[in-house]
Structures are given as structure tokens and as C-alpha cells.
Design an enzyme around this catalytic site. Structure first.
Site, mmCIF file in Angstrom:
data_model
loop_
_atom_site.group_PDB
_atom_site.id
_atom_site.type_symbol
_atom_site.label_atom_id
_atom_site.label_comp_id
_atom_site.label_asym_id
_atom_site.label_seq_id
_atom_site.Cartn_x
_atom_site.Cartn_y
_atom_site.Cartn_z
ATOM 1 N N HIS A 1 24.190 49.901 50.127
ATOM 2 C CA HIS A 1 24.271 48.647 50.212
ATOM 3 C C HIS A 1 24.170 47.858 48.832
ATOM 4 C CE1 HIS A 1 22.733 49.076 54.605
ATOM 5 N NE2 HIS A 1 23.838 49.052 54.584
ATOM 6 N N ARG B 1 29.770 56.099 56.104
ATOM 7 C CA ARG B 1 30.542 55.600 56.883
ATOM 8 C C ARG B 1 31.571 56.465 57.320
ATOM 9 N NH1 ARG B 1 29.684 52.144 52.308
ATOM 10 N NH2 ARG B 1 28.730 50.316 52.863
ATOM 11 N N ARG C 1 24.757 55.857 61.518
ATOM 12 C CA ARG C 1 24.403 55.101 60.108
ATOM 13 C C ARG C 1 23.350 54.247 60.333
ATOM 14 N NH1 ARG C 1 26.453 54.054 55.144
ATOM 15 N NH2 ARG C 1 26.354 51.705 54.347
ATOM 16 N N TYR D 1 17.689 46.190 58.969
ATOM 17 C CA TYR D 1 17.036 47.217 59.736
ATOM 18 C C TYR D 1 15.390 47.041 60.072
ATOM 19 C CZ TYR D 1 21.300 49.593 58.830
ATOM 20 O OH TYR D 1 22.939 50.004 58.821
ATOM 21 N N HIS E 1 29.248 54.701 63.307
ATOM 22 C CA HIS E 1 28.403 53.713 62.918
ATOM 23 C C HIS E 1 26.894 53.826 63.520
ATOM 24 C CE1 HIS E 1 29.037 51.170 59.353
ATOM 25 N NE2 HIS E 1 27.881 50.116 59.579
ATOM 26 N N LYS F 1 32.759 51.718 49.872
ATOM 27 C CA LYS F 1 33.443 50.321 49.785
ATOM 28 C C LYS F 1 33.818 49.530 48.405
ATOM 29 C CE LYS F 1 32.205 48.135 54.340
ATOM 30 N NZ LYS F 1 31.662 46.960 54.917
#
Length: 311
Positions: free
Chosen positions: A286, A160, A263, A295, A260, A191
Site C-alpha cells: 500500500h 494480488r 488478501r 482494515y 482478494h 501495481k
């Protein structure tokens, strides 16, 4: 006046027209401040949540937090009809976090957001994915080694933009094996302050080492910095925008690729080249495999047509 009271006064979340008493405003501001400062929200998330909470309280200017009902939450979200469904979900998730905290600390009996469901959002990753040819053109056309490395790290690691900007030299460590074919281990703070380790690969690590040496960076230095401070998100966006322009990259709808996009591109290209989905999940950080699975849905490599004869 205590430091905490000063903080509360500087973070009054209520509008001037509210009918709530000053004491109740202070009491509820303290609760909101405590929720925001549990320690797992990034500064960027805090700023976003503060804006959303202030907007929500202004919408319900005549009510206290204890008087909020599911119907009021739903009405507030319905009034956001001019924004994308993903943005409404962001507002809903922010309020869910706040009211769940208030329930956990027994300030309210039950969160009014629990029965308010998220909207289903169709994630359109497909147009946010660059081709390998486009990536190559961008890295070849950029004007500096710094900008080239920014693009390379984004592509090979899928970081990120907030993770990229805060990388320090000391965050890299190398395997003790004499023959290192995997590059370096990069420690990433993602995150919610979650820490993960990402392998750079031998090629990227070679490029990083050359840059560190050329820039004469020390262990505590940010890899990408401006006068010692981390390179800003805005600057990284500008690097990608300029690289897109000089490389003559055209994308559907005339959109400008963002960090992004790299990414998404990193994940899609890895999966298409045979990477195990769990590897991609770990690399991107994730929490749920379902997130990574989006994806696969976005860019399927096969369909019914792959197995049907010509007609």
C-alpha cells in the site's frame, strides 16, 4: 505507413457517429495513446481505461477533449447511477489521470476533473474475511498440491491475483544465515510496476521448496503455469471457487470468495495477531498508510462496550 500510425488507427477511441474531423480524431487518439503508454499502467489497467475512455467519448460524441468541462464530467458520472459508487470512482480516476496528463503536456489548460470529487465509499471488508478454520478446511480439501500452494501463498503473503500468477522460481532468494527462521525473500512486481520484497516465513518457504522440487521447475519457470505461460486469473478464481465448494464454506449473502478475500484475510488476521500496521502496509504494497488503516476500522478489536459494565 509508420508503425505508430498503424497503432493509432487500431486504437481509434471515437465512435462512428462523432462529428469530429478525422484529423482531430487522429490527433486526440495520439494523445490518449501516449497517456496509456507512459509505462506505469499494467495491461489489465490499460484494457479497463480504454473501455472507460471510449464510453466517455461516446457520451460526449460531439465534443473534443479540449471542450470537456467539469459539468460534463459530473453529468457523465451521474448517468452511471446503476453501478456501485466504487465503480463511478474508477471512472472518475481514469478520466482524472487522462486529463491531468493532457494538462501536463500542455494539450489543455486545466483538467476538468480536478473539481469533481470522489464519492465516499464504505469499504465492507468484514464480510470478505475468512476464518482460520475456513482457510484450514480449504487447504485440506483441495485436490492438488498446486491448488493448495495457491491458497497458502495468497493467505501468507496477501498478494494480488495478478502478482501471484507471475511469480517465477528466480523471484525467491534465501538469507545467507545458516539458521533461516524467516523463509525466503520474494520479489513482487505490484501495481504501477512498483517492486517490493515480501518475506514468506519458514513454513510457507518449506511448502514452496517441496512444490518446486516435485514439479521440477527451473529458475525462469513460473511457479504456477500452464504449458509455460502464467496461470490465468480466471483459473485462480476457479481454484478458490472449487476449494470453497469442497470445503463446504458458507459466507453471508451466498457470495463466492475471490483471491482478494485472501488478501483482506491475510491483513486482518495479521493485525488481530499483533502485527504492526506498517508491516502489513509493506507486505501488501500500500502506498498510503490510510489504505491499510481501513482494515483496522473494518474489524475493530475493541469498542466502548469493551470498557462498560453489565446493565
Amino acid at each position: 505507413m509508420s508503425r505508430d500510425l498503424v497503432i493509432i488507427q487500431e486504437n481509434n477511441f471515437f465512435s462512428d457517429k462523432t462529428q469530429l474531423s478525422t484529423n482531430l480524431q487522429s490527433e486526440e487518439s495520439i494523445q490518449i495513446w501516449a497517456w496509456l503508454n507512459q509505462g506505469h499502467f499494467s495491461d489489465r489497467t490499460k484494457k479497463t481505461y480504454i473501455r472507460i475512455v471510449k464510453d466517455f467519448l461516446t457520451f460526449n460524441w460531439h465534443l473534443s477533449l479540449k471542450q470537456i468541462t467539469p459539468a460534463l464530467v459530473t453529468l457523465y458520472l451521474r448517468k452511471k447511477d446503476k453501478v456501485a459508487a466504487s465503480t463511478r470512482n474508477l471512472h472518475r480516476n481514469c478520466l482524472s489521470s487522462l486529463f491531468q496528463y493532457l494538462e501536463n503536456v500542455s494539450y489543455i489548460q486545466k483538467s476538468p476533473v480536478k473539481v469533481v470529487k470522489q464519492e465516499k465509499v464504505t469499504e465492507t471488508f468484514h464480510y470478505k474475511v475468512l476464518s482460520i478454520e475456513q482457510i484450514k478446511r480449504m487447504t485440506e480439501k483441495v485436490g492438488s498440491s498446486r491448488d493448495r500452494l495457491v491458497l497458502q501463498i495468497l493467505y501468507f503473503t496477501g498478494l494480488r491475483v495478478s502478482e501471484l500468477s507471475t511469480i517465477k522460481v528466480k523471484d525467491f532468494s534465501v538469507s545467507s544465515q545458516k539458521r533461516n527462521t524467516q523463509g525466503a525473500y520474494l520479489t513482487v512486481v505490484g501495481k504501477g510496476s512498483k517492486i517490493r520484497t515480501v518475506l514468506t516465513g519458514a513454513y510457507l518457504w518449506k511448502e514452496i521448496r517441496k512444490y518446486i522440487k516435485k514439479a521440477d521447475l527451473q529458475p525462469n519457470d513460473y511457479i504456477f503455469n500452464f504449458e509455460g505461460a502464467p496461470l490465468s486469473r480466471i483459473t485462480i478464481f476457479k481454484i478458490i471457487k472449487k476449494a470453497t465448494q469442497v470445503a463446504g464454506i458458507k459466507v453471508p449473502g451466498g457470495k463466492t470468495p475471490s483471491p482478494h478475500w485472501f488478501r483482506h484475510t491475510s491483513a486482518i488476521h495479521a493485525l488481530e495477531n499483533g502485527a504492526d500496521i506498517h508491516v502489513v502496509q509493506t507486505t501488501l504494497g500500500h502506498a498510503s498508510l490510510a489504505t491499510t488503516g481501513q482494515y483496522l476500522k473494518s474489524r475493530p478489536v475493541k469498542s466502548n462496550a469493551s470498557y462498560l459494565k453489565k446493565v
